[in-house]
Design a protein around this motif. Structure first.
Motif, PDB file in Angstrom:
ATOM      1  N   MET A   1       0.758  -1.123   0.342  1.00 30.36           N
ATOM      2  CA  MET A   1       0.008   0.569  -0.111  1.00 30.36           C
ATOM      3  C   MET A   1       1.034   1.429  -0.318  1.00 30.36           C
ATOM      4  O   MET A   1       1.631   1.161   0.780  1.00 30.36           O
ATOM      5  CB  MET A   1      -1.134  -0.074   1.532  1.00 30.36           C
ATOM      6  N   LYS A   2       0.844   2.044  -0.830  1.00 34.76           N
ATOM      7  CA  LYS A   2       1.091   3.472  -0.740  1.00 34.76           C
ATOM      8  C   LYS A   2       1.647   4.661   0.220  1.00 34.76           C
ATOM      9  O   LYS A   2       2.694   4.853   0.238  1.00 34.76           O
ATOM     10  CB  LYS A   2       0.812   4.299  -2.192  1.00 34.76           C
ATOM     11  N   THR A   3       0.510   4.312   0.386  1.00 27.68           N
ATOM     12  CA  THR A   3       0.829   5.154   2.503  1.00 27.68           C
ATOM     13  C   THR A   3       1.352   4.910   3.099  1.00 27.68           C
ATOM     14  O   THR A   3       2.048   5.305   3.719  1.00 27.68           O
ATOM     15  CB  THR A   3      -1.015   6.123   2.244  1.00 27.68           C
ATOM     16  N   VAL A   4       0.676   3.559   3.117  1.00 18.98           N
ATOM     17  CA  VAL A   4       1.882   2.214   4.615  1.00 18.98           C
ATOM     18  C   VAL A   4       3.680   2.810   4.650  1.00 18.98           C
ATOM     19  O   VAL A   4       4.155   3.025   4.915  1.00 18.98           O
ATOM     20  CB  VAL A   4       1.438   1.108   4.353  1.00 18.98           C
ATOM     21  N   ASN A   5       3.434   2.267   2.807  1.00 25.60           N
ATOM     22  CA  ASN A   5       5.399   2.714   2.290  1.00 25.60           C
ATOM     23  C   ASN A   5       5.903   3.746   2.464  1.00 25.60           C
ATOM     24  O   ASN A   5       6.709   3.635   3.127  1.00 25.60           O
ATOM     25  CB  ASN A   5       5.554   2.457   0.713  1.00 25.60           C
ATOM     26  N   GLY A   6       4.952   5.087   2.149  1.00 25.10           N
ATOM     27  CA  GLY A   6       5.242   6.246   2.620  1.00 25.10           C
ATOM     28  C   GLY A   6       5.570   6.873   3.963  1.00 25.10           C
ATOM     29  O   GLY A   6       6.350   7.053   3.997  1.00 25.10           O
ATOM     30  N   ILE A   7       4.815   6.294   4.961  1.00 26.62           N
ATOM     31  CA  ILE A   7       4.962   6.632   5.866  1.00 26.62           C
ATOM     32  C   ILE A   7       6.209   5.369   6.743  1.00 26.62           C
ATOM     33  O   ILE A   7       6.837   6.513   7.747  1.00 26.62           O
ATOM     34  CB  ILE A   7       3.537   5.674   7.085  1.00 26.62           C
ATOM     35  N   ALA A   8       6.210   4.444   6.283  1.00 31.57           N
ATOM     36  CA  ALA A   8       7.527   3.858   6.569  1.00 31.57           C
ATOM     37  C   ALA A   8       8.912   4.521   6.203  1.00 31.57           C
ATOM     38  O   ALA A   8       9.806   4.421   6.653  1.00 31.57           O
ATOM     39  CB  ALA A   8       7.681   2.524   6.244  1.00 31.57           C
ATOM     40  N   ARG A   9       8.261   5.100   5.164  1.00 31.94           N
ATOM     41  CA  ARG A   9       9.982   6.408   4.943  1.00 31.94           C
ATOM     42  C   ARG A   9       9.772   7.135   5.763  1.00 31.94           C
ATOM     43  O   ARG A   9      10.473   8.325   5.095  1.00 31.94           O
ATOM     44  CB  ARG A   9       9.827   6.687   2.609  1.00 31.94           C
ATOM     45  N   GLY A  10       9.131   7.833   5.750  1.00 36.22           N
ATOM     46  CA  GLY A  10       7.955   9.090   7.194  1.00 36.22           C
ATOM     47  C   GLY A  10       8.426  10.190   5.659  1.00 36.22           C
ATOM     48  O   GLY A  10       8.630  11.147   6.165  1.00 36.22           O
ATOM     49  N   ASP A  11       7.632  10.079   5.042  1.00 41.77           N
ATOM     50  CA  ASP A  11       7.295  10.566   3.437  1.00 41.77           C
ATOM     51  C   ASP A  11       6.530  12.305   4.435  1.00 41.77           C
ATOM     52  O   ASP A  11       5.102  11.319   4.733  1.00 41.77           O
ATOM     53  CB  ASP A  11       7.237   9.959   2.684  1.00 41.77           C
ATOM     54  N   THR A  12       7.233  12.951   4.393  1.00 42.20           N
ATOM     55  CA  THR A  12       6.274  14.251   4.540  1.00 42.20           C
ATOM     56  C   THR A  12       4.716  14.441   4.211  1.00 42.20           C
ATOM     57  O   THR A  12       3.649  14.831   4.684  1.00 42.20           O
ATOM     58  CB  THR A  12       6.803  15.112   4.808  1.00 42.20           C
ATOM     59  N   ALA A  13       4.703  14.152   2.382  1.00 45.04           N
ATOM     60  CA  ALA A  13       4.044  14.534   2.141  1.00 45.04           C
ATOM     61  C   ALA A  13       2.709  13.327   2.170  1.00 45.04           C
ATOM     62  O   ALA A  13       1.831  13.638   2.507  1.00 45.04           O
ATOM     63  CB  ALA A  13       4.251  14.236   0.737  1.00 45.04           C
ATOM     64  N   VAL A  14       3.252  12.555   2.436  1.00 42.88           N
ATOM     65  CA  VAL A  14       2.161  11.280   3.013  1.00 42.88           C
ATOM     66  C   VAL A  14       1.484  11.157   4.055  1.00 42.88           C
ATOM     67  O   VAL A  14       0.557  10.757   4.377  1.00 42.88           O
ATOM     68  CB  VAL A  14       2.322   9.816   3.023  1.00 42.88           C
ATOM     69  N   LEU A  15       2.416  11.626   5.194  1.00 43.68           N
ATOM     70  CA  LEU A  15       1.653  11.919   6.602  1.00 43.68           C
ATOM     71  C   LEU A  15       0.551  12.778   6.618  1.00 43.68           C
ATOM     72  O   LEU A  15      -0.083  13.294   7.213  1.00 43.68           O
ATOM     73  CB  LEU A  15       2.523  12.177   7.659  1.00 43.68           C
ATOM     74  N   GLU A  16       1.313  14.001   5.614  1.00 33.49           N
ATOM     75  CA  GLU A  16       0.383  15.707   5.390  1.00 33.49           C
ATOM     76  C   GLU A  16      -1.484  14.758   5.071  1.00 33.49           C
ATOM     77  O   GLU A  16      -1.852  15.286   5.074  1.00 33.49           O
ATOM     78  CB  GLU A  16       0.991  16.376   4.803  1.00 33.49           C
ATOM     79  N   SER A  17      -0.733  14.138   4.042  1.00 37.19           N
ATOM     80  CA  SER A  17      -2.304  13.509   2.754  1.00 37.19           C
ATOM     81  C   SER A  17      -2.824  12.834   4.511  1.00 37.19           C
ATOM     82  O   SER A  17      -4.250  12.928   4.329  1.00 37.19           O
ATOM     83  CB  SER A  17      -1.664  12.634   1.971  1.00 37.19           C
ATOM     84  N   LEU A  18      -1.510  11.952   5.641  1.00 34.70           N
ATOM     85  CA  LEU A  18      -3.056  10.838   6.109  1.00 34.70           C
ATOM     86  C   LEU A  18      -3.630  12.093   7.518  1.00 34.70           C
ATOM     87  O   LEU A  18      -4.763  11.963   7.508  1.00 34.70           O
ATOM     88  CB  LEU A  18      -2.263  10.746   6.628  1.00 34.70           C
ATOM     89  N   TYR A  19      -3.308  12.996   7.096  1.00 36.56           N
ATOM     90  CA  TYR A  19      -3.758  13.991   8.210  1.00 36.56           C
ATOM     91  C   TYR A  19      -4.416  14.875   7.649  1.00 36.56           C
ATOM     92  O   TYR A  19      -6.044  14.354   8.582  1.00 36.56           O
ATOM     93  CB  TYR A  19      -2.738  15.188   8.452  1.00 36.56           C
ATOM     94  N   HIS A  20      -5.004  15.269   6.031  1.00 30.82           N
ATOM     95  CA  HIS A  20      -6.127  15.987   5.225  1.00 30.82           C
ATOM     96  C   HIS A  20      -6.904  14.908   5.213  1.00 30.82           C
ATOM     97  O   HIS A  20      -8.330  15.308   5.833  1.00 30.82           O
ATOM     98  CB  HIS A  20      -5.032  16.541   4.448  1.00 30.82           C
ATOM     99  N   ASP A  21      -6.990  13.787   5.335  1.00 33.79           N
ATOM    100  CA  ASP A  21      -8.231  12.548   5.086  1.00 33.79           C
ATOM    101  C   ASP A  21      -8.065  11.856   5.838  1.00 33.79           C
ATOM    102  O   ASP A  21     -10.066  12.249   6.206  1.00 33.79           O
ATOM    103  CB  ASP A  21      -7.659  11.659   4.079  1.00 33.79           C
ATOM    104  N   TYR A  22      -7.694  11.737   6.977  1.00 29.54           N
ATOM    105  CA  TYR A  22      -8.591  11.250   8.154  1.00 29.54           C
ATOM    106  C   TYR A  22      -8.843  12.141   9.531  1.00 29.54           C
ATOM    107  O   TYR A  22      -9.401  11.436  10.189  1.00 29.54           O
ATOM    108  CB  TYR A  22      -7.625   9.901   9.065  1.00 29.54           C
ATOM    109  N   PHE A  23      -7.890  13.040   9.654  1.00 33.77           N
ATOM    110  CA  PHE A  23      -8.036  14.213  11.109  1.00 33.77           C
ATOM    111  C   PHE A  23      -9.859  14.488  10.563  1.00 33.77           C
ATOM    112  O   PHE A  23     -10.121  14.590  11.982  1.00 33.77           O
ATOM    113  CB  PHE A  23      -6.616  15.454  11.093  1.00 33.77           C
ATOM    114  N   PRO A  24     -10.049  14.494  10.000  1.00 33.41           N
ATOM    115  CA  PRO A  24     -11.585  15.838  10.627  1.00 33.41           C
ATOM    116  C   PRO A  24     -12.359  14.493  10.895  1.00 33.41           C
ATOM    117  O   PRO A  24     -13.492  14.875  12.081  1.00 33.41           O
ATOM    118  CB  PRO A  24     -12.011  16.102   8.799  1.00 33.41           C
ATOM    119  N   MET A  25     -12.397  13.023  10.604  1.00 31.31           N
ATOM    120  CA  MET A  25     -13.000  12.577  11.409  1.00 31.31           C
ATOM    121  C   MET A  25     -12.894  12.072  12.621  1.00 31.31           C
ATOM    122  O   MET A  25     -13.587  11.867  13.622  1.00 31.31           O
ATOM    123  CB  MET A  25     -13.344  10.860  10.729  1.00 31.31           C
TER     124      MET A  25
END
Length: 177
Positions: free
Chosen positions: A1-25
């Protein structure tokens, strides 16, 4: 999964996307359960750390949608935090059990399955029923607005058509379960 791999790499764009997509819920869940925006941010941050740690351990297997996993972890963390607050004011014996995250995940998997089956039934439903149901339940259109949109002679006729569409949807849905 792209997001999981991005988190494993510490990719800030993926982490920002994670925050944007899931924080509101998560924010919504915590605000509805006696929390504040700051508490929601703390819980979400802690959940992301839990996710990161699990991924880094190398044994992380996602058995649900990432959104469901994050929601479940945040819910468990929030319930734990509420429990700690309650214990400060009450005897521990008066406080209910905290739901294990596995139970929460199972409940969300079941809900995802039901929603998937409903989507399949809606696709089989066809037009104009699909649009009528969407407009009424999702778009919050009045029966009068649906009447005008579809050219029915009265709102009662539109309501009758919506009822027939719902009956067809129920038959389709329950034939797949």
């Amino acid at each position: 999964m792209k997001t999981v791999n991005g988190i494993a790499r510490g990719d800030t764009a993926v982490l920002e996307s994670l925050y944007h997509d899931y924080f509101p819920m998560v924010l919504n869940m915590i605000l509805q359960n006696k929390g504040t925006e700051e508490e929601a941010k703390d819980v979400f941050q802690e959940a992301v750390i839990v996710l990161y740690d699990k991924i880094k351990q190398g044994d992380f297997e996602l058995s649900s949608k990432l959104k469901t996993y994050i929601y479940s972890v945040c819910r468990r963390l929030w319930l734990k935090q509420l429990g700690n607050q309650e214990r400060a004011f009450q005897d521990v014996s008066n406080y209910g059990e905290v739901i294990p995250v596995e139970d929460d995940l199972a409940k969300h998997r079941e809900m995802e399955l039901q929603l998937s089956l409903m989507e399949q039934a809606l696709e089989k439903l066809g037009e104009p029923c699909r649009t009528i149901i969407h407009d009424f339940y999702i778009g919050n259109l009045s029966m009068q607005a649906i009447c005008e949109k579809f050219g029915y002679t009265s709102a009662d006729n539109a309501k009758n058509q919506k009822y027939k569409c719902l009956q067809r949807l129920k038959r389709l849905f329950f034939s797949t379960t």
